[in-house]
Design a protein around this motif. Structure first.
Motif, PDB file in Angstrom:
ATOM      1  N   ASP A 250      -0.532  -6.400   1.785  1.00 17.39           N
ATOM      2  CA  ASP A 250      -1.378  -6.042   2.931  1.00 17.39           C
ATOM      3  C   ASP A 250      -1.160  -4.593   3.337  1.00 17.39           C
ATOM      4  OD1 ASP A 250      -2.462  -8.558   3.012  1.00 17.39           O
ATOM      5  OD2 ASP A 250      -1.196  -9.286   4.640  1.00 17.39           O
ATOM      6  N   ARG A 251       0.102  -4.164   3.402  1.00 20.26           N
ATOM      7  CA  ARG A 251       0.393  -2.777   3.777  1.00 20.26           C
ATOM      8  C   ARG A 251      -0.157  -1.797   2.740  1.00 20.26           C
ATOM      9  NH1 ARG A 251       5.722  -4.738   5.184  1.00 20.26           N
ATOM     10  NH2 ARG A 251       6.515  -3.810   3.245  1.00 20.26           N
ATOM     11  N   ARG A 252       0.016  -2.148   1.474  1.00 19.33           N
ATOM     12  CA  ARG A 252      -0.472  -1.262   0.412  1.00 19.33           C
ATOM     13  C   ARG A 252      -1.994  -1.137   0.483  1.00 19.33           C
ATOM     14  NH1 ARG A 252       0.881  -4.162  -3.708  1.00 19.33           N
ATOM     15  NH2 ARG A 252       2.964  -3.289  -3.943  1.00 19.33           N
ATOM     16  N   ARG A 253      -2.674  -2.257   0.634  1.00 21.90           N
ATOM     17  CA  ARG A 253      -4.145  -2.240   0.672  1.00 21.90           C
ATOM     18  C   ARG A 253      -4.653  -1.437   1.865  1.00 21.90           C
ATOM     19  NH1 ARG A 253      -4.686  -7.184   1.277  1.00 21.90           N
ATOM     20  NH2 ARG A 253      -4.329  -7.697  -0.903  1.00 21.90           N
ATOM     21  N   ASP A 254      -4.020  -1.604   3.016  1.00 19.45           N
ATOM     22  CA  ASP A 254      -4.448  -0.869   4.207  1.00 19.45           C
ATOM     23  C   ASP A 254      -4.256   0.634   4.013  1.00 19.45           C
ATOM     24  OD1 ASP A 254      -5.135  -0.885   7.203  1.00 19.45           O
ATOM     25  OD2 ASP A 254      -3.229   0.183   7.191  1.00 19.45           O
ATOM     26  N   TYR A 255      -3.146   1.025   3.413  1.00 13.05           N
ATOM     27  CA  TYR A 255      -2.866   2.449   3.179  1.00 13.05           C
ATOM     28  C   TYR A 255      -3.892   3.054   2.229  1.00 13.05           C
ATOM     29  CZ  TYR A 255      -0.010   6.639   2.355  1.00 13.05           C
ATOM     30  OH  TYR A 255       0.453   7.933   2.273  1.00 13.05           O
ATOM     31  N   LEU A 259      -6.721   6.046   2.922  1.00  9.66           N
ATOM     32  CA  LEU A 259      -6.744   7.269   2.112  1.00  9.66           C
ATOM     33  C   LEU A 259      -8.080   7.437   1.392  1.00  9.66           C
ATOM     34  CD1 LEU A 259      -5.411   9.729   0.845  1.00  9.66           C
ATOM     35  CD2 LEU A 259      -4.389   8.209  -0.875  1.00  9.66           C
ATOM     36  N   SER A 260      -8.589   6.374   0.785  1.00  7.12           N
ATOM     37  CA  SER A 260      -9.849   6.479   0.036  1.00  7.12           C
ATOM     38  C   SER A 260     -11.010   6.814   0.962  1.00  7.12           C
ATOM     39  CB  SER A 260     -10.120   5.183  -0.725  1.00  7.12           C
ATOM     40  OG  SER A 260     -10.190   4.073   0.146  1.00  7.12           O
ATOM     41  N   THR A 261     -11.040   6.226   2.152  1.00 10.59           N
ATOM     42  CA  THR A 261     -12.108   6.522   3.107  1.00 10.59           C
ATOM     43  C   THR A 261     -12.065   7.984   3.529  1.00 10.59           C
ATOM     44  OG1 THR A 261     -12.120   4.253   3.941  1.00 10.59           O
ATOM     45  CG2 THR A 261     -13.076   5.945   5.357  1.00 10.59           C
ATOM     46  N   ARG A 262     -10.872   8.474   3.778  1.00  6.81           N
ATOM     47  CA  ARG A 262     -10.732   9.890   4.178  1.00  6.81           C
ATOM     48  C   ARG A 262     -11.231  10.823   3.076  1.00  6.81           C
ATOM     49  NH1 ARG A 262      -5.219  13.303   3.595  1.00  6.81           N
ATOM     50  NH2 ARG A 262      -6.338  15.272   3.327  1.00  6.81           N
ATOM     51  N   LEU A 263     -10.829  10.578   1.831  1.00  9.15           N
ATOM     52  CA  LEU A 263     -11.220  11.462   0.733  1.00  9.15           C
ATOM     53  C   LEU A 263     -12.730  11.432   0.496  1.00  9.15           C
ATOM     54  CD1 LEU A 263      -8.340  10.717  -1.807  1.00  9.15           C
ATOM     55  CD2 LEU A 263      -8.667  12.794  -0.451  1.00  9.15           C
ATOM     56  N   VAL A 264     -13.337  10.257   0.600  1.00 13.75           N
ATOM     57  CA  VAL A 264     -14.780  10.153   0.390  1.00 13.75           C
ATOM     58  C   VAL A 264     -15.539  10.852   1.506  1.00 13.75           C
ATOM     59  CG1 VAL A 264     -16.701   8.511   0.355  1.00 13.75           C
ATOM     60  CG2 VAL A 264     -14.680   8.086  -1.031  1.00 13.75           C
ATOM     61  N   ILE A 290       5.076   2.104 -10.595  1.00 10.26           N
ATOM     62  CA  ILE A 290       3.643   2.232 -10.873  1.00 10.26           C
ATOM     63  C   ILE A 290       2.872   1.084 -10.244  1.00 10.26           C
ATOM     64  CG2 ILE A 290       1.913   2.152 -12.712  1.00 10.26           C
ATOM     65  CD1 ILE A 290       3.915   3.675 -14.475  1.00 10.26           C
ATOM     66  N   SER A 291       3.399  -0.131 -10.373  1.00 10.57           N
ATOM     67  CA  SER A 291       2.732  -1.291  -9.778  1.00 10.57           C
ATOM     68  C   SER A 291       2.673  -1.163  -8.256  1.00 10.57           C
ATOM     69  CB  SER A 291       3.468  -2.573 -10.160  1.00 10.57           C
ATOM     70  OG  SER A 291       3.459  -2.763 -11.557  1.00 10.57           O
ATOM     71  N   ASP A 292       3.752  -0.655  -7.659  1.00  9.58           N
ATOM     72  CA  ASP A 292       3.787  -0.518  -6.203  1.00  9.58           C
ATOM     73  C   ASP A 292       2.842   0.566  -5.716  1.00  9.58           C
ATOM     74  OD1 ASP A 292       4.751  -1.119  -3.604  1.00  9.58           O
ATOM     75  OD2 ASP A 292       6.134   0.574  -3.700  1.00  9.58           O
ATOM     76  N   ALA A 293       2.560   1.561  -6.560  1.00 13.03           N
ATOM     77  CA  ALA A 293       1.668   2.654  -6.150  1.00 13.03           C
ATOM     78  C   ALA A 293       0.231   2.184  -5.959  1.00 13.03           C
ATOM     79  CB  ALA A 293       1.727   3.779  -7.180  1.00 13.03           C
ATOM     80  N   GLY A 294      -0.181   1.159  -6.711  1.00  5.50           N
ATOM     81  CA  GLY A 294      -1.530   0.624  -6.534  1.00  5.50           C
ATOM     82  C   GLY A 294      -2.630   1.491  -7.105  1.00  5.50           C
TER      83      GLY A 294
END
Length: 380
Positions: A250-255, A259-264, A290-294
């Protein structure tokens, strides 16, 4: 303001009654059984006869299974979720034949998220409430985001995760407001120390979500390993492990969403590398990080949000030597070990490895956007 009409899913938590939970458990079991039996039939036909079984064939088989005395219980749930499980199996085979995924695997009870999809003829939507087929009461849905005004769901998917939480994903048509066009462009270099390095020189910190709960997770897993198989205490211990994993996810997905919304929103063109994460995680030294980075979650987020808002994501060839190329003079060094974080080019420029790579990714990405050359086929 004008906007783009898209199909958008709104996900909410819901709390079923005891009767609804029992009905959903039966439905989940039926969809899993249908998927697994159809997979077995298709696998047998392929291995023994070299024959491909189509979705239409399995749909006919399903009708026959409902008439068998041993599996007459397949008629209890709504037919929609059972048909959808066959469509999902067909999609899995399509990806396998296109060499985009491995051979479909059997579903195991309690080892993954269970779900069932209902189309418009299998549920009712009145007064903002949803009632599934063969259920007498509407679902108790909780959520802070309302559906778009006047929206009518075309499909809903109910699911239960390993933590025992129920969610419903409601697919509706929504109008996404247009963003003002901008001249800003950015290149992204994925990393471990910094999650992403931007061509502007900014480094996005890596929260390392899994590391924060690593000790707690390890302790819970040790407790689980000591429990007797098939016991109630083992089920409780498995739930504890699932809850820790769920909080991390949940924390990873929210982060990543933030980030993706800001960049777009900030950039018209976003250039990234076409990373093969599946192969990269085979490195035992880096697989956990790598797995934790998402990374594999982040790219789809960027792509669908860019499509919504009229932006563009360009993926450059994964074999482009972005780290070894000088972004000023174009000189390519022969080797660049991972422990080299800063290097000096023959032209005298001192490079931060990640910033230099991001700038090269941006340059190649803009060339690809203009010429359409040197990039691998997009993912489907």
């Amino acid at each position: 303001m004008a906007g783009k009409v898209v199909k958008r899913a709104f996900k909410y938590r819901f709390y079923p009654t005891a009767v609804q939970a029992d009905q959903l458990a039966r439905t989940f079991g039926c969809t899993r059984y249908v998927y697994n039996r159809a997979l077995a039939e298709r696998s047998q036909a392929w291995s023994q006869e070299g024959r491909r079984v189509s979705y239409a064939d399995t749909s006919t088989m399903l009708t026959g299974w409902k008439r068998e005395a041993e599996t007459a219980w397949l008629s209890e749930p709504s037919k929609g979720p059972l048909q959808e499980s066959l469509r999902q199996l067909q999609g899995a085979f399509d990806k396998f034949w296109r060499k985009q995924a491995r051979f479909p695997q059997f579903k195991r009870k309690g080892r993954s998220k269970e779900s069932a999809t209902y189309f418009s003829n299998c549920f009712t939507f009145r007064g903002g409430q949803i009632r599934l087929a063969k259920q007498s009461e509407p679902l108790d849905i909780r959520g802070s985001r309302p559906l778009p005004e006047g929206a009518t769901p075309s499909r809903v998917t109910v699911s239960r995760n390993a933590r025992g939480q129920y969610h419903i994903s409601i697919l509706v048509e929504d109008t996404i407001p247009e963003l003002d066009r901008t001249d800003r462009v950015v290149g992204l270099d994925a990393g471990i120390t910094s999650l992403y390095t931007l061509s502007t020189g900014e480094k996005i910190p890596n929260p390392r979500h899994e590391r924060r709960d690593r000790a707690r997770l390890a302790k819970a897993q040790r407790v689980l390993a000591r429990k007797q198989k098939e016991s109630r205490n083992r089920a409780k211990a498995r739930l504890t492990v699932a809850r820790i994993h769920g909080r991390i996810a949940d924390r990873r997905r929210d982060y990543l969403h933030t980030l993706s919304t800001r960049l777009v929103r900030e950039n018209q063109v976003i250039a990234i590398e076409d990373l093969s994460v599946r192969n990269m995680v085979k490195n035992r030294s880096l697989s956990r990080a790598i797995s934790d980075a998402g990374w594999s979650e982040f790219r789809p987020m960027l792509e669908y949000k860019a499509d919504w808002y009229g932006r563009r994501v360009v993926a450059i060839d994964r074999f482009h030597p972005s780290s070894k190329t000088c972004s000023v003079c174009g000189e390519v060094v022969s080797a660049m070990p991972l422990d080299v974080r800063e290097w000096t080019c023959r032209c005298g420029v001192v490079h931060d490895r990640d910033v230099n790579a991001a700038r090269n990714i941006l340059a190649v990405g803009l060339a690809v956007a203009a010429c359409g050359d040197g990039v691998r086929p997009p993912r489907t």
